[in-house]
Scaffold this motif. Sequence first.
Motif, mmCIF file in Angstrom:
data_model
loop_
_atom_site.group_PDB
_atom_site.id
_atom_site.type_symbol
_atom_site.label_atom_id
_atom_site.label_comp_id
_atom_site.label_asym_id
_atom_site.label_seq_id
_atom_site.Cartn_x
_atom_site.Cartn_y
_atom_site.Cartn_z
ATOM 1 N N ILE A 117 13.989 18.268 9.052
ATOM 2 C CA ILE A 117 13.670 18.018 10.461
ATOM 3 C C ILE A 117 12.520 18.914 10.912
ATOM 4 O O ILE A 117 11.626 18.478 11.652
ATOM 5 C CB ILE A 117 14.914 18.237 11.339
ATOM 6 C CG1 ILE A 117 16.009 17.237 10.961
ATOM 7 C CG2 ILE A 117 14.564 18.103 12.818
ATOM 8 C CD1 ILE A 117 17.306 17.425 11.728
ATOM 9 N N GLN A 118 12.524 20.159 10.457
ATOM 10 C CA GLN A 118 11.444 21.075 10.824
ATOM 11 C C GLN A 118 10.099 20.563 10.325
ATOM 12 O O GLN A 118 9.083 20.650 11.028
ATOM 13 C CB GLN A 118 11.723 22.471 10.251
ATOM 14 C CG GLN A 118 12.856 23.216 10.932
ATOM 15 C CD GLN A 118 12.476 23.695 12.332
ATOM 16 O OE1 GLN A 118 11.361 23.487 12.796
ATOM 17 N NE2 GLN A 118 13.421 24.330 13.010
ATOM 18 N N GLU A 119 10.088 20.009 9.124
ATOM 19 C CA GLU A 119 8.841 19.464 8.584
ATOM 20 C C GLU A 119 8.368 18.270 9.405
ATOM 21 O O GLU A 119 7.166 18.109 9.658
ATOM 22 C CB GLU A 119 9.043 19.060 7.120
ATOM 23 C CG GLU A 119 9.204 20.246 6.173
ATOM 24 C CD GLU A 119 9.503 19.811 4.748
ATOM 25 O OE1 GLU A 119 9.685 18.592 4.536
ATOM 26 O OE2 GLU A 119 9.545 20.675 3.856
ATOM 27 N N LYS A 120 9.311 17.431 9.827
ATOM 28 C CA LYS A 120 8.952 16.282 10.663
ATOM 29 C C LYS A 120 8.363 16.741 11.992
ATOM 30 O O LYS A 120 7.346 16.208 12.455
ATOM 31 C CB LYS A 120 10.185 15.402 10.905
ATOM 32 C CG LYS A 120 10.664 14.652 9.684
ATOM 33 C CD LYS A 120 12.011 13.990 9.933
ATOM 34 C CE LYS A 120 11.929 12.916 10.991
ATOM 35 N NZ LYS A 120 13.220 12.208 11.164
ATOM 36 N N ILE A 121 8.999 17.731 12.607
ATOM 37 C CA ILE A 121 8.514 18.235 13.895
ATOM 38 C C ILE A 121 7.135 18.872 13.731
ATOM 39 O O ILE A 121 6.243 18.690 14.574
ATOM 40 C CB ILE A 121 9.521 19.242 14.484
ATOM 41 C CG1 ILE A 121 10.827 18.528 14.849
ATOM 42 C CG2 ILE A 121 8.945 19.938 15.710
ATOM 43 C CD1 ILE A 121 11.926 19.453 15.330
ATOM 44 N N THR A 122 6.943 19.608 12.647
ATOM 45 C CA THR A 122 5.645 20.239 12.391
ATOM 46 C C THR A 122 4.553 19.186 12.246
ATOM 47 O O THR A 122 3.461 19.310 12.817
ATOM 48 C CB THR A 122 5.712 21.102 11.124
ATOM 49 O OG1 THR A 122 6.692 22.126 11.306
ATOM 50 C CG2 THR A 122 4.362 21.737 10.829
ATOM 51 N N TYR A 123 4.851 18.126 11.495
ATOM 52 C CA TYR A 123 3.869 17.054 11.324
ATOM 53 C C TYR A 123 3.581 16.368 12.657
ATOM 54 O O TYR A 123 2.423 16.056 12.974
ATOM 55 C CB TYR A 123 4.364 16.030 10.304
ATOM 56 C CG TYR A 123 3.441 14.847 10.163
ATOM 57 C CD1 TYR A 123 2.236 14.955 9.480
ATOM 58 C CD2 TYR A 123 3.762 13.619 10.744
ATOM 59 C CE1 TYR A 123 1.370 13.878 9.366
ATOM 60 C CE2 TYR A 123 2.910 12.534 10.638
ATOM 61 C CZ TYR A 123 1.715 12.668 9.951
ATOM 62 O OH TYR A 123 0.860 11.593 9.848
ATOM 63 N N ALA A 124 4.642 16.146 13.462
ATOM 64 C CA ALA A 124 4.461 15.502 14.763
ATOM 65 C C ALA A 124 3.552 16.343 15.656
ATOM 66 O O ALA A 124 2.673 15.815 16.347
ATOM 67 C CB ALA A 124 5.817 15.284 15.434
ATOM 68 N N ARG A 125 3.744 17.658 15.634
ATOM 69 C CA ARG A 125 2.915 18.534 16.464
ATOM 70 C C ARG A 125 1.469 18.557 15.974
ATOM 71 O O ARG A 125 0.533 18.574 16.782
ATOM 72 C CB ARG A 125 3.502 19.941 16.461
ATOM 73 C CG ARG A 125 4.808 20.052 17.252
ATOM 74 C CD ARG A 125 5.451 21.409 17.118
ATOM 75 N NE ARG A 125 6.662 21.509 17.929
ATOM 76 C CZ ARG A 125 7.514 22.520 17.870
ATOM 77 N NH1 ARG A 125 7.283 23.535 17.031
ATOM 78 N NH2 ARG A 125 8.591 22.531 18.637
ATOM 79 N N GLN A 126 1.293 18.550 14.665
ATOM 80 C CA GLN A 126 -0.065 18.527 14.125
ATOM 81 C C GLN A 126 -0.765 17.226 14.492
ATOM 82 O O GLN A 126 -1.937 17.224 14.882
ATOM 83 C CB GLN A 126 -0.022 18.703 12.606
ATOM 84 C CG GLN A 126 0.398 20.094 12.161
ATOM 85 C CD GLN A 126 0.552 20.194 10.656
ATOM 86 O OE1 GLN A 126 0.580 19.183 9.948
ATOM 87 N NE2 GLN A 126 0.662 21.420 10.149
ATOM 88 N N PHE A 127 -0.045 16.126 14.377
ATOM 89 C CA PHE A 127 -0.632 14.832 14.715
ATOM 90 C C PHE A 127 -0.972 14.772 16.202
ATOM 91 O O PHE A 127 -2.031 14.279 16.595
ATOM 92 C CB PHE A 127 0.338 13.706 14.356
ATOM 93 C CG PHE A 127 -0.238 12.335 14.547
ATOM 94 C CD1 PHE A 127 -0.971 11.729 13.544
ATOM 95 C CD2 PHE A 127 -0.055 11.646 15.742
ATOM 96 C CE1 PHE A 127 -1.514 10.463 13.723
ATOM 97 C CE2 PHE A 127 -0.592 10.386 15.932
ATOM 98 C CZ PHE A 127 -1.327 9.790 14.914
ATOM 99 N N ALA A 128 -0.067 15.298 17.043
ATOM 100 C CA ALA A 128 -0.314 15.307 18.484
ATOM 101 C C ALA A 128 -1.536 16.151 18.811
ATOM 102 O O ALA A 128 -2.338 15.791 19.681
ATOM 103 C CB ALA A 128 0.915 15.837 19.216
ATOM 104 N N LYS A 129 -1.685 17.270 18.113
ATOM 105 C CA LYS A 129 -2.832 18.147 18.357
ATOM 106 C C LYS A 129 -4.133 17.449 17.995
ATOM 107 O O LYS A 129 -5.149 17.590 18.678
ATOM 108 C CB LYS A 129 -2.677 19.433 17.544
ATOM 109 C CG LYS A 129 -3.739 20.479 17.829
ATOM 110 C CD LYS A 129 -3.468 21.758 17.057
ATOM 111 C CE LYS A 129 -4.521 22.812 17.358
ATOM 112 N NZ LYS A 129 -4.273 24.066 16.595
ATOM 113 N N GLU A 130 -4.106 16.671 16.920
ATOM 114 C CA GLU A 130 -5.306 15.947 16.506
ATOM 115 C C GLU A 130 -5.653 14.829 17.483
ATOM 116 O O GLU A 130 -6.821 14.561 17.754
ATOM 117 C CB GLU A 130 -5.098 15.361 15.110
ATOM 118 C CG GLU A 130 -4.965 16.409 14.015
ATOM 119 C CD GLU A 130 -4.588 15.796 12.673
ATOM 120 O OE1 GLU A 130 -4.463 14.550 12.621
ATOM 121 O OE2 GLU A 130 -4.414 16.545 11.701
#
Length: 269
Positions: free
Chosen positions: A219-232
Motif C-alpha cells: 500500500i505504501q508503494e501505491k501511495i508513493t506512486y500516486a503522489r509522484q504521479f500527482a506531482k508530475e
Amino acid sequence: SPQRGEAGELNFFAAIFSFLFGDGNPNADLEARQWQEIAAVIRQNYGVVVAEQISPYLDDIGQGYAQEFEDYMLPVLLRFSGQPLVSPEGQIVYYFPELQVTANKSQRQPLSVYLQEFPWHFSAASSGQILLSVGLGSLNLVGALVLGDLFRHGVAAKLGGLVGFVHGIYWLLLGYGTAFLGVPLVRYFWIQWRNRQITARNHKRQARAKLLVSADQTIQEKITYARQFAKEKFIGQEDLAYTTETDLLEQEAENSAKTDAEWQRRLGM
C-alpha cells in the motif's frame, strides 16, 4: 424554533408526536456526505488516490475477487470521471483530472478519516415529556380496559345515551390506547436493531481507515506512486494563465509584464 419553549424543550404536541413517531432519519443526507467526503479526499491528494484511501468512505467493498480487483471503485470512477492507472510495478492508482485543483493549506477543511453514520434517537422530547407521554398512554389503555369490563357486565345497555355511543366505538378506543404505547415500543426495539447495524458499518469503515494508517509495503508503494504521479500532473499557479486568487485586471497586468520580460530575455535586451 416555534416547536420549542423557552427552556429549549418541545411543546406538548410536538413532544407527543416525537414520542410516537420519532424525529426523522439522522442520515438522510448520508449519500451526499459520502460523495462530498470522497471528493475532498481526492482533492487533498491532488486528484490521484489509491483504493485504500477511498474504502473508508464506502459501505460495501465486496469480498474475494471483487475486493481484490477493487470493483468497488467503479462507482467512484463514474461519478467523478476518473480513470485507473497502472504503475510500473503493476499496482493500480486512480486519477481524477477534474478534481486535481490547487488548494492552499488554509483552504483545506478538516476531514473525517471515515464516513460515519449517526445513530437513531428515540425522541427529541425530554425525559419528563416522555414519562408524561407514557403516563397518558397508560391512562388511555387502562381506561379502555376498565370500560371494556363495565361493558361486559351490561352497563351500556342499562345507561344508554353517551355510554351506548362509547360502547359502539369501544374497539376504536382500545386500539388507540394500545397503539399509543405499542407504536413507540416497536419503534424503540427497531431503533436498537438499526443502531447495531450502523455501529457495525462504522466499525468496518474505521477498521479500513486504521489499515491505511498502518499500511503495509504494498500500500505504501501505491501511495508513493500516486503522489509522484500527482506531482508530475499537478498544475501549479505559474502554469496557469489565470487564477481565481487575484482580480482579473491584476492578472492581465501581471501576465502582460511576464510576457514582456520573457520577450526581452529572448531578444537579449
